[in-house]
Write a protein that holds these residues in place. Sequence first.
Motif, PDB file in Angstrom:
ATOM      1  N   THR A 216      25.015   8.925  26.693  1.00  9.22           N
ATOM      2  CA  THR A 216      24.747  10.244  26.111  1.00  9.22           C
ATOM      3  C   THR A 216      23.267  10.572  26.250  1.00  9.22           C
ATOM      4  O   THR A 216      22.406   9.686  26.229  1.00  9.22           O
ATOM      5  CB  THR A 216      25.079  10.310  24.596  1.00  9.22           C
ATOM      6  OG1 THR A 216      24.344   9.278  23.939  1.00  9.22           O
ATOM      7  CG2 THR A 216      26.547  10.142  24.325  1.00  9.22           C
TER       8      THR A 216
ATOM      9  N   HIS B 188      24.773  20.418  33.232  1.00 12.38           N
ATOM     10  CA  HIS B 188      26.171  20.006  33.145  1.00 12.38           C
ATOM     11  C   HIS B 188      26.693  19.448  34.465  1.00 12.38           C
ATOM     12  O   HIS B 188      27.354  18.413  34.482  1.00 12.38           O
ATOM     13  CB  HIS B 188      27.046  21.157  32.637  1.00 12.38           C
ATOM     14  CG  HIS B 188      26.988  21.277  31.147  1.00 12.38           C
ATOM     15  ND1 HIS B 188      27.189  20.205  30.314  1.00 12.38           N
ATOM     16  CD2 HIS B 188      26.718  22.327  30.336  1.00 12.38           C
ATOM     17  CE1 HIS B 188      27.052  20.591  29.060  1.00 12.38           C
ATOM     18  NE2 HIS B 188      26.752  21.877  29.040  1.00 12.38           N
TER      19      HIS B 188
ATOM     20  N   ALA C 236      25.262  15.943  35.042  1.00 11.39           N
ATOM     21  CA  ALA C 236      25.725  14.892  34.128  1.00 11.39           C
ATOM     22  C   ALA C 236      27.199  14.563  34.339  1.00 11.39           C
ATOM     23  O   ALA C 236      27.621  13.434  34.087  1.00 11.39           O
ATOM     24  CB  ALA C 236      25.480  15.320  32.688  1.00 11.39           C
TER      25      ALA C 236
ATOM     26  N   LEU D 116      19.797  22.622  28.624  1.00 14.29           N
ATOM     27  CA  LEU D 116      20.846  21.607  28.688  1.00 14.29           C
ATOM     28  C   LEU D 116      22.003  22.077  29.565  1.00 14.29           C
ATOM     29  O   LEU D 116      22.546  21.297  30.349  1.00 14.29           O
ATOM     30  CB  LEU D 116      21.370  21.293  27.284  1.00 14.29           C
ATOM     31  CG  LEU D 116      20.698  20.157  26.518  1.00 14.29           C
ATOM     32  CD1 LEU D 116      21.368  19.993  25.170  1.00 14.29           C
ATOM     33  CD2 LEU D 116      20.751  18.839  27.289  1.00 14.29           C
TER      34      LEU D 116
ATOM     35  N   ILE E 206      18.911  11.548  32.328  1.00 14.02           N
ATOM     36  CA  ILE E 206      20.191  11.410  33.032  1.00 14.02           C
ATOM     37  C   ILE E 206      20.079  10.365  34.141  1.00 14.02           C
ATOM     38  O   ILE E 206      20.958   9.530  34.323  1.00 14.02           O
ATOM     39  CB  ILE E 206      20.653  12.775  33.583  1.00 14.02           C
ATOM     40  CG1 ILE E 206      20.981  13.707  32.423  1.00 14.02           C
ATOM     41  CG2 ILE E 206      21.867  12.624  34.507  1.00 14.02           C
ATOM     42  CD1 ILE E 206      21.334  15.116  32.821  1.00 14.02           C
TER      43      ILE E 206
ATOM     44  N   ASP F  24      18.081   9.140  25.135  1.00 16.86           N
ATOM     45  CA  ASP F  24      19.153   8.720  26.032  1.00 16.86           C
ATOM     46  C   ASP F  24      19.641   7.333  25.658  1.00 16.86           C
ATOM     47  O   ASP F  24      19.033   6.642  24.838  1.00 16.86           O
ATOM     48  CB  ASP F  24      18.682   8.760  27.495  1.00 16.86           C
ATOM     49  CG  ASP F  24      17.541   7.788  27.750  1.00 16.86           C
ATOM     50  OD1 ASP F  24      17.701   6.591  27.475  1.00 16.86           O
ATOM     51  OD2 ASP F  24      16.471   8.233  28.242  1.00 16.86           O
TER      52      ASP F  24
ATOM     53  N   LEU G 234      26.186  15.509  27.059  1.00 16.93           N
ATOM     54  CA  LEU G 234      24.930  16.176  26.701  1.00 16.93           C
ATOM     55  C   LEU G 234      25.113  16.840  25.349  1.00 16.93           C
ATOM     56  O   LEU G 234      26.101  17.535  25.132  1.00 16.93           O
ATOM     57  CB  LEU G 234      24.583  17.252  27.741  1.00 16.93           C
ATOM     58  CG  LEU G 234      24.371  16.790  29.174  1.00 16.93           C
ATOM     59  CD1 LEU G 234      24.112  17.997  30.070  1.00 16.93           C
ATOM     60  CD2 LEU G 234      23.199  15.823  29.247  1.00 16.93           C
TER      61      LEU G 234
ATOM     62  N   SER H 253      20.737  13.365  24.370  1.00 17.99           N
ATOM     63  CA  SER H 253      20.729  14.419  23.352  1.00 17.99           C
ATOM     64  C   SER H 253      19.316  14.947  23.147  1.00 17.99           C
ATOM     65  O   SER H 253      18.330  14.229  23.293  1.00 17.99           O
ATOM     66  CB  SER H 253      21.299  13.890  22.038  1.00 17.99           C
ATOM     67  OG  SER H 253      20.633  12.712  21.676  1.00 17.99           O
TER      68      SER H 253
ATOM     69  N   ILE I 147      14.900  15.725  30.494  1.00 17.69           N
ATOM     70  CA  ILE I 147      16.361  15.585  30.544  1.00 17.69           C
ATOM     71  C   ILE I 147      16.781  15.011  31.898  1.00 17.69           C
ATOM     72  O   ILE I 147      17.643  14.133  31.986  1.00 17.69           O
ATOM     73  CB  ILE I 147      17.048  16.943  30.271  1.00 17.69           C
ATOM     74  CG1 ILE I 147      16.707  17.433  28.867  1.00 17.69           C
ATOM     75  CG2 ILE I 147      18.562  16.825  30.439  1.00 17.69           C
ATOM     76  CD1 ILE I 147      17.140  18.853  28.570  1.00 17.69           C
TER      77      ILE I 147
END
Lengths: 543, 137
Positions: A290, A242, A245, A238, A282, A311, A252, A292, A278
């Motif tokens: 969000t 960063h 995102a 994750l 995104i 998501d 996240l 997660s 992920i």
Amino acid sequence: MKPEIQTPNRGIAKVLLIEDDPEDALLLREMLAQRRDSRFNLECADRLQAGLERLGNGGTDVLLLDLSLPDSIGLETVHKVHAHASGVPIVVLTGLDDEALAIRAVREGAQDYLVKGQVDSNLLVRSIHYAIERHRLLTELEQAREKELRLKDQFLSHVSHELRSPLTTIQQFITIMLDGLAGNLSPEQREYMEITLRNANQLRTMIGDLLEVSRAETGKLTVERRRFHLPELIAETLRTFHTTAAPKDIVLSADVPNDLPAAYADPDRVRQILTNLIDNAIKFTPKNGTVSALGHVWDQDSDFLRVAVTDTGCGIRPEDTERIFDRLYQEFNAIEGNHIGLGLGLYICKELVSRHGGRIWAESQLGHGSTFTFTLPILSMPRLLAPILTTKNLRAGSLALITVVLIPHGNRLLTKADENAVREVRNILKRCTLPDKDILLPNLTLTELEDIFFVAACTDRSGAEVIASRVREQLRNCKYLQYARLAVTTSFTMVDIPPMEKRMNVERIVGDVANAVGDTVNHEILQKKEDSYDRKENSHHRR
Amino acid sequence: MTAKKILIIEDDKDLLRGLNVRLRATGYHTVFATDAISAISVARKEVPDVIVLDIGLPCGDGFTVMKRLTSLAPTSATPIVVITGRDPSAYKDQALKAGAVAFLHKPFDNDELLATIREALGEPSEKTSPELRTPNA
């Protein structure tokens, strides 16, 4: 003009008849002998076994097969012949006039189905010739298809490798510019270089995916399973998102209990799956959404961990939730209004998950977001040891755990440079194990490079001594260990197996023994950590 | 302390130039060769601290070069880092068996390349200085 039947025997077709009724055999022989225009060389066998042996000698052009033989009855007979000699066309010849059976026989691999009593010389000969021709065409088709697939995979593999060199150069020069090694950049120039770099990275991912697909199709997609902790891996993965995102203000988050049981999987592959999911999440989530990730023990099967990426994106149409895992499925990005990627990412995820023995699926509400879920096996000592904890081995009553520890000279940690040595130790141990008796356990150290190895061996104390000394001798001769400046110690511990009594629950004994092995393993790993800590402390004091 | 010397053996002249700029900027002294034959003579003359070696080369491949270098006196113990676009599943083991200390699959990250070189030199692992780090590259 009649076309010549193509057989290796210059027009004389070699026919093998498997038939136990001597009168039927005689009748068929006469039918074939009547013909002046085609010549046959007929051999007979009255049992399936005898027939299979003849087939094994080769040279048979066509097989006439009765289904009711003393040593095999019904469709099973076709199945056995096909499994034994799929290169020979089969004409089934039976007393049963059964259309359904006939079709099933053809599905099992027969070229034709004739009913005794309805066959005359013309029909028989035509059927034999057709069977040979059909079979030849089929074989040619199959060969052509295989060749085409092989060429396609070679091409894919070649292309994806050839694209790598120029891409390396492109990335190198972009980073040279961005790092200011060729002078300062204006903010605008910097922005453009960053766009270029981002696209070069995308290209790199696509090339990687192409290669993975060609590996998946040729069965070369490898997973190196070991024990590892999922929570750290999820958090780590994750973190790498960063910067991706941030521009869309996507939050996240992760929800993974830290005491999750260890997974038994390839962490690099799991990272690859997570990264893919992920990254997609995104891409398909609008601003301020969000994404997660969560991980826990699967409530439907406690042998598995369940990992989910959720998501708040545009979602997937219900009819697409299965198709998106198909190869070359093109996802339409409603947010950016275009198709993106090669349509390979989720296909690769599916292949990787299934190679781990897990499942992957998607659930979605259009307009409200999606959840992608996959499962991974939990490390289980009983399952790892199952191949050797057979009733027979348990009855013998003893099991030894042989432990090999690598200690780098000078209190350093193992580094990538020790990779060769670690790999070679594993190879040597693998060679020292007997199938069905011993098992080399996977890397259980929670680190990429294992400094401690375990072999579980179903043997008594003296047997364990023999294995340990053989291991020591082989390791002594290993040049990689000498180069790498690693010391090695080999020891063993006996694990008690309770005596097997009648009607005892074998599963419980396996569980108990596996737990005892697990405890010993954990103890040894802990001990090794403490030892290396002590050595470090001592060397500090001496200074 | 004098700069460590790195021999880059790579037939793609553009990539060679890029690696050259990168490694010099990191503080290494670089020498180079673009084919298997000159690779061996340059290595013997320059006696580098580390060799960065491509597999596909004119006049003999990287394996031939490795075989010669590891059997000749001045370079027999020089760490060799193999860089190639070829399939690791087919070539990694072969390269490591032939005596390479590491195998990098193109395209590799600069961080990965520099960390591998530092390790091969036996230098303490440290992050590259912040201004030289580019995200995702």
